[in-house]
Design a protein around this motif. Structure first.
Motif, mmCIF file in Angstrom:
data_model
loop_
_atom_site.group_PDB
_atom_site.id
_atom_site.type_symbol
_atom_site.label_atom_id
_atom_site.label_comp_id
_atom_site.label_asym_id
_atom_site.label_seq_id
_atom_site.Cartn_x
_atom_site.Cartn_y
_atom_site.Cartn_z
ATOM 1 N N MET A 1 33.135 36.649 48.268
ATOM 2 C CA MET A 1 34.318 36.916 49.060
ATOM 3 C C MET A 1 33.908 37.094 50.515
ATOM 4 S SD MET A 1 36.669 40.327 49.049
ATOM 5 C CE MET A 1 35.216 41.260 49.442
ATOM 6 N N PRO A 2 34.551 36.427 51.433
ATOM 7 C CA PRO A 2 34.252 36.620 52.843
ATOM 8 C C PRO A 2 34.616 38.033 53.280
ATOM 9 C CG PRO A 2 35.639 34.675 52.507
ATOM 10 C CD PRO A 2 35.543 35.408 51.210
ATOM 11 N N GLY A 3 34.016 38.483 54.358
ATOM 12 C CA GLY A 3 34.399 39.757 54.951
ATOM 13 C C GLY A 3 33.744 40.941 54.283
ATOM 14 N N ALA A 4 34.485 42.055 54.233
ATOM 15 C CA ALA A 4 33.954 43.336 53.792
ATOM 16 C C ALA A 4 33.972 43.483 52.274
ATOM 17 C CB ALA A 4 34.784 44.459 54.408
ATOM 18 N N GLU A 5 33.077 44.346 51.799
ATOM 19 C CA GLU A 5 33.123 44.737 50.396
ATOM 20 C C GLU A 5 34.381 45.581 50.197
ATOM 21 O OE1 GLU A 5 30.610 47.621 47.460
ATOM 22 O OE2 GLU A 5 29.510 46.418 48.920
ATOM 23 N N VAL A 6 35.053 45.421 49.089
ATOM 24 C CA VAL A 6 36.297 46.144 48.846
ATOM 25 C C VAL A 6 35.976 47.573 48.406
ATOM 26 C CG1 VAL A 6 38.421 46.191 47.496
ATOM 27 C CG2 VAL A 6 37.466 44.003 48.231
ATOM 28 N N PRO A 7 36.443 48.573 49.160
ATOM 29 C CA PRO A 7 36.193 49.971 48.790
ATOM 30 C C PRO A 7 36.855 50.331 47.460
ATOM 31 C CG PRO A 7 36.891 49.818 51.080
ATOM 32 C CD PRO A 7 37.111 48.463 50.459
ATOM 33 N N ALA A 8 36.334 51.367 46.822
ATOM 34 C CA ALA A 8 36.810 51.768 45.494
ATOM 35 C C ALA A 8 38.302 52.072 45.469
ATOM 36 C CB ALA A 8 36.013 52.976 45.005
ATOM 37 N N ALA A 9 38.850 52.705 46.504
ATOM 38 C CA ALA A 9 40.282 53.051 46.511
ATOM 39 C C ALA A 9 41.154 51.801 46.512
ATOM 40 C CB ALA A 9 40.616 53.924 47.717
ATOM 41 N N ILE A 10 40.735 50.793 47.252
ATOM 42 C CA ILE A 10 41.514 49.545 47.297
ATOM 43 C C ILE A 10 41.349 48.792 45.981
ATOM 44 C CG2 ILE A 10 41.820 47.339 48.484
ATOM 45 C CD1 ILE A 10 40.938 48.827 51.071
ATOM 46 N N ARG A 11 40.158 48.823 45.436
ATOM 47 C CA ARG A 11 39.926 48.201 44.129
ATOM 48 C C ARG A 11 40.794 48.892 43.075
ATOM 49 N NH1 ARG A 11 39.217 43.669 42.417
ATOM 50 N NH2 ARG A 11 37.598 43.303 43.933
ATOM 51 N N ALA A 12 40.901 50.237 43.142
ATOM 52 C CA ALA A 12 41.737 50.982 42.198
ATOM 53 C C ALA A 12 43.206 50.593 42.359
ATOM 54 C CB ALA A 12 41.563 52.485 42.401
ATOM 55 N N PHE A 13 43.664 50.396 43.591
ATOM 56 C CA PHE A 13 45.029 49.957 43.897
ATOM 57 C C PHE A 13 45.319 48.616 43.207
ATOM 58 C CE2 PHE A 13 47.425 47.175 46.821
ATOM 59 C CZ PHE A 13 48.575 47.897 47.069
ATOM 60 N N ILE A 14 44.383 47.693 43.328
ATOM 61 C CA ILE A 14 44.536 46.362 42.729
ATOM 62 C C ILE A 14 44.464 46.442 41.206
ATOM 63 C CG2 ILE A 14 43.452 44.078 42.493
ATOM 64 C CD1 ILE A 14 42.515 44.456 45.467
ATOM 65 N N ASP A 15 43.425 47.096 40.698
ATOM 66 C CA ASP A 15 43.211 47.146 39.251
ATOM 67 C C ASP A 15 44.322 47.901 38.536
ATOM 68 O OD1 ASP A 15 40.883 45.718 39.647
ATOM 69 O OD2 ASP A 15 39.554 47.456 39.410
ATOM 70 N N ALA A 16 44.781 49.024 39.091
ATOM 71 C CA ALA A 16 45.859 49.791 38.457
ATOM 72 C C ALA A 16 47.142 48.968 38.400
ATOM 73 C CB ALA A 16 46.088 51.100 39.206
ATOM 74 N N THR A 17 47.417 48.220 39.462
ATOM 75 C CA THR A 17 48.589 47.342 39.459
ATOM 76 C C THR A 17 48.466 46.318 38.336
ATOM 77 O OG1 THR A 17 49.028 47.619 41.813
ATOM 78 C CG2 THR A 17 49.859 45.598 40.787
ATOM 79 N N ASN A 18 47.327 45.682 38.249
ATOM 80 C CA ASN A 18 47.151 44.614 37.256
ATOM 81 C C ASN A 18 47.141 45.133 35.816
ATOM 82 O OD1 ASN A 18 47.126 42.844 39.384
ATOM 83 N ND2 ASN A 18 44.918 42.544 39.372
ATOM 84 N N ARG A 19 46.801 46.406 35.633
ATOM 85 C CA ARG A 19 46.840 47.030 34.297
ATOM 86 C C ARG A 19 48.185 47.696 34.017
ATOM 87 N NH1 ARG A 19 42.382 49.884 36.101
ATOM 88 N NH2 ARG A 19 43.561 51.792 35.805
ATOM 89 N N ALA A 20 49.063 47.719 35.032
ATOM 90 C CA ALA A 20 50.358 48.407 34.933
ATOM 91 C C ALA A 20 50.165 49.891 34.633
ATOM 92 C CB ALA A 20 51.269 47.747 33.908
ATOM 93 N N ASP A 21 49.182 50.502 35.303
ATOM 94 C CA ASP A 21 48.856 51.918 35.127
ATOM 95 C C ASP A 21 49.389 52.696 36.342
ATOM 96 O OD1 ASP A 21 47.700 54.453 34.942
ATOM 97 O OD2 ASP A 21 45.778 53.677 34.204
ATOM 98 N N SER A 22 50.619 53.165 36.234
ATOM 99 C CA SER A 22 51.268 53.829 37.374
ATOM 100 C C SER A 22 50.559 55.101 37.802
ATOM 101 C CB SER A 22 52.728 54.132 37.042
ATOM 102 O OG SER A 22 53.457 52.932 36.940
ATOM 103 N N ASP A 23 50.051 55.888 36.868
ATOM 104 C CA ASP A 23 49.359 57.123 37.241
ATOM 105 C C ASP A 23 48.095 56.820 38.030
ATOM 106 O OD1 ASP A 23 51.285 58.766 36.090
ATOM 107 O OD2 ASP A 23 50.238 58.828 34.151
ATOM 108 N N ALA A 24 47.313 55.852 37.594
ATOM 109 C CA ALA A 24 46.100 55.471 38.331
ATOM 110 C C ALA A 24 46.458 54.883 39.689
ATOM 111 C CB ALA A 24 45.278 54.475 37.519
ATOM 112 N N PHE A 25 47.559 54.147 39.753
ATOM 113 C CA PHE A 25 48.003 53.580 41.026
ATOM 114 C C PHE A 25 48.289 54.685 42.032
ATOM 115 C CE2 PHE A 25 51.260 52.192 43.972
ATOM 116 C CZ PHE A 25 50.685 51.044 44.485
ATOM 117 N N VAL A 26 49.103 55.659 41.645
ATOM 118 C CA VAL A 26 49.449 56.757 42.555
ATOM 119 C C VAL A 26 48.212 57.563 42.915
ATOM 120 C CG1 VAL A 26 50.797 58.888 42.773
ATOM 121 C CG2 VAL A 26 51.849 56.841 41.790
ATOM 122 N N ASP A 27 47.300 57.735 41.967
ATOM 123 C CA ASP A 27 46.082 58.508 42.211
ATOM 124 C C ASP A 27 45.160 57.850 43.240
ATOM 125 O OD1 ASP A 27 44.560 60.867 41.575
ATOM 126 O OD2 ASP A 27 43.119 59.520 40.595
#
Length: 109
Positions: free
Chosen positions: A1-27
């Motif tokens: 991937m070009p650019g920066a490494e994706v920080p854990a919080a942004i990765r959690a935002f993406i992954d929680a959305t894709n898993r449909a995990d609302s609690d993890a998303f808000v967290d």
């Protein structure tokens, strides 16, 4: 991937959305988070949860990471995502500001 490494919080935002995990998303956000979405503003965990219900997991959103770059200030990133959902489909940037390992500010549009 070009650019920066994706920080854990942004990765959690993406992954929680894709898993449909609302609690993890808000967290992934700070307690006092600010979310701006094309003129609409949401504040804190309650606001993030509302946005998630109406504009994200609630409309079966799925994110595919296209690119991530570090912003001009420490803790800021611009992440381009391909979004598919029952409400919005398209590719565009989201600007994140992180604090203490979580998303403090998210600007869409």
């Amino acid at each position: 991937m070009p650019g920066a490494e994706v920080p854990a919080a942004i990765r959690a935002f993406i992954d929680a959305t894709n898993r449909a995990d609302s609690d993890a998303f808000v967290d992934a956000f700070t307690d006092d988070a600010h979310l701006y979405d094309y003129g609409r503003e949401f504040h804190g965990h309650d606001g993030v949860r509302d946005w998630n219900r109406t504009d994200n997991i609630g409309v079966q959103a799925h994110f595919d990471l296209v690119d991530a770059t570090a912003g001009g200030e420490e803790g800021t990133y611009v992440v381009t995502l391909k979004v598919t959902s029952h409400r919005y489909n398209g590719t565009g940037p989201m600007a994140f500001r992180l604090r203490d390992g979580r998303i403090a500010d998210l600007r869409i549009g």
